[in-house]
Design a protein around this motif. Sequence first.
Motif, PDB file in Angstrom:
ATOM      1  N   ARG A   1     -48.583 -49.626  29.044  1.00  0.00           N
ATOM      2  CA  ARG A   1     -49.926 -49.642  29.612  1.00  0.00           C
ATOM      3  C   ARG A   1     -49.801 -49.353  31.107  1.00  0.00           C
ATOM      4  N   LEU A   2     -50.574 -48.376  31.563  1.00  0.00           N
ATOM      5  CA  LEU A   2     -50.589 -47.988  32.978  1.00  0.00           C
ATOM      6  C   LEU A   2     -51.924 -48.392  33.592  1.00  0.00           C
ATOM      7  N   HIS A   3     -51.871 -49.078  34.762  1.00  0.00           N
ATOM      8  CA  HIS A   3     -53.098 -49.462  35.444  1.00  0.00           C
ATOM      9  C   HIS A   3     -53.168 -48.774  36.798  1.00  0.00           C
ATOM     10  N   LEU A   4     -54.297 -48.084  37.020  1.00  0.00           N
ATOM     11  CA  LEU A   4     -54.562 -47.454  38.326  1.00  0.00           C
ATOM     12  C   LEU A   4     -55.765 -48.158  38.953  1.00  0.00           C
ATOM     13  N   PRO A   5     -55.587 -48.795  40.118  1.00  0.00           N
ATOM     14  CA  PRO A   5     -56.702 -49.517  40.746  1.00  0.00           C
ATOM     15  C   PRO A   5     -57.792 -48.610  41.310  1.00  0.00           C
ATOM     16  N   GLN A   6     -57.471 -47.342  41.579  1.00  0.00           N
ATOM     17  CA  GLN A   6     -58.490 -46.405  42.076  1.00  0.00           C
ATOM     18  C   GLN A   6     -58.129 -44.988  41.676  1.00  0.00           C
ATOM     19  N   ARG A   7     -59.120 -44.090  41.794  1.00  0.00           N
ATOM     20  CA  ARG A   7     -58.901 -42.686  41.447  1.00  0.00           C
ATOM     21  C   ARG A   7     -57.824 -42.104  42.360  1.00  0.00           C
ATOM     22  N   SER A   8     -56.935 -41.333  41.750  1.00  0.00           N
ATOM     23  CA  SER A   8     -55.841 -40.774  42.540  1.00  0.00           C
ATOM     24  C   SER A   8     -55.213 -39.587  41.826  1.00  0.00           C
ATOM     25  N   THR A   9     -54.624 -38.717  42.600  1.00  0.00           N
ATOM     26  CA  THR A   9     -53.752 -37.688  42.032  1.00  0.00           C
ATOM     27  C   THR A   9     -52.438 -38.370  41.667  1.00  0.00           C
TER      28      THR A   9
END
Length: 610
Positions: free
Chosen positions: A274-282
């Motif tokens: 499971r991958l978590h990204l806290p904000q939109r990003s490249t």
Amino acid sequence: MASGPGNNASLSVQKVTHSESSRAKKSQHSEEEIFYMNCRAAYLTVLKSSLENIKSKEQLCLVLQQAGRNPSQKTLNKYWTSQTTTLNFDDFCTILKKEKTATKTELLKAFGKIDTDNSGYILHDELSKILTTRGEKMTLDEVSAITKLADFNSSGKLDYNKFCDFYMTISEQCCKTALEKLEVDNRLRRQQFGSQAETSSEGITLSKPSPRVSRKTDHKLAPVKGDSRTSSRPSSAQSCKASISSTISEWQCAQSKGCFYLEDDGEIISHKYRLHLPQRSTVCITIKPLNLCQVEGKSCHWLSVDTALYVLKENESQENLQLVSFTEQQNKEMFGWKGELGSGVYWLLPFTTGCRLKKVKTQITGEAKLVYRGEDGELALTKEFRAALLDVFETIDLDGNGLLSLEEYNFFELRTSGEKCDEEAWAVCKENFNMKKNELTRQGFMDLNLMEANDREGDPSDLWVTLLSLGYNKALEMIEACPFVIDIYAEKCKPRIKAIYLEAGGWQLNRAICKSVVNKGEAKVMDGCENVIVYTYKTDIRITSVIENKSENKVIIHVNNEQSKNCLSNRGLTVFAVEVAPKSMVVSQHVMPLNEQEEWLYNCVHSLLR
């Protein structure tokens, strides 16, 4: 310009030659279909599904007999050795191609060597002496069972011409009975033949026609009917894609290791993340085999295994995952994807085709020694075993911090024993073995294995169970596993990755593979059946084909790779069949070059069996 008589004659010869060639190919194709159906019928007479493996020599004998063969013990021993644990349907088809049924001419010739005066008869006493003393010896009871049959025995003699007729009839009857059973029994006819079918209820829209499907009216794009051909010499355009690592040195990174493990039935399991990204990003996501060479000169068999990673977006629940992308850019053994992801939770599903990570029967000259007793009489781990344990530790240390957390250790326990270590048991480990920050050190892991050896007074049986489950053979070579490492780079935030499961790919991964091939690959309508479409996705090192069945009925597709060159299929057979349920998709096959240094030609023909 008018053509003369000579030209007309030449054209006629060409037409006749082409017609004869077409008939020959059609006849050959028909023979392959008959052979395949006989294989399937015999197999399903003994086993419940073509996906079920043959698990014993006795079972192999039964299946071969149902296919009209009469295997000797020598023949059975040739295919079921001391190293054999299971044989699959593809193995069975290969055996049948090698072990032909005996013809009446061959049988008569064998009896003729005994009947020197050509009387057509053999005395029972002489027959009994030969059958009980030569070759694969029969018992007196077995010989008596033959000589007591009235149809071809009289006055103490065997009429071997009638016996041969009887033998051929029985052999043919076995095959006929199996085929009739297959035809009548609807349950057996529904047995699955390809990879797990992907149904429209699981999220893939199957009703819309693809705009990229080549039709007969599209003369510019129309393919050769039923034919898919590509020359696969590595191209400079593909290999010169943007470097994955050139622009991300200052981005924030998260890393996790994992492993593909090959099961006894050929299924491949791996960690899922499971991958978590806290904000939109490249982001840039990569996966590659993990180099674990601890001993100088020791080869890493798994470094040639292909790897890929599918990125799925989690929406309302884990059951509703949407394919975002997959790693198709290549930089040597590394595969990656670079693009923009919104904030939220994603699932990363590792994948390997199984072309190079598969069961291989190798001869082991001797079993490696794991433990020994020193001069003081105390048990110790051998140098070779310690090196293997360091590789194991490096693999199961998923976050790469040089220590094993309880979660990491439990993945190891689940793989090797099927059980988990709870907090109480972990506390006992802490009291007895070297730990730092409640995590097991390398030395603690070594001592844990030494304790296991001491518990069995030096008997390495339990240690071998652990090693074999981790993909090692008795020579301490890791040949049935492929450790890998995943790196996540994000430009604007800190990504977090965590291993959640250790299991087979399942329908989510299968759906992602099908959808990626449909989205990226070439589509061709199958000749004679516009409701069946074959999608083919091609890269420099891998080709994947997916079959879509838009009809209301199940179809069986015949797949022929005999015209391909230097190709390795995950199926293991050049000719096989795939069953596709109504309104569904299925992976037909994955293909890779057998020798990457040479040109490879993929020329696969898909045709409808029924």
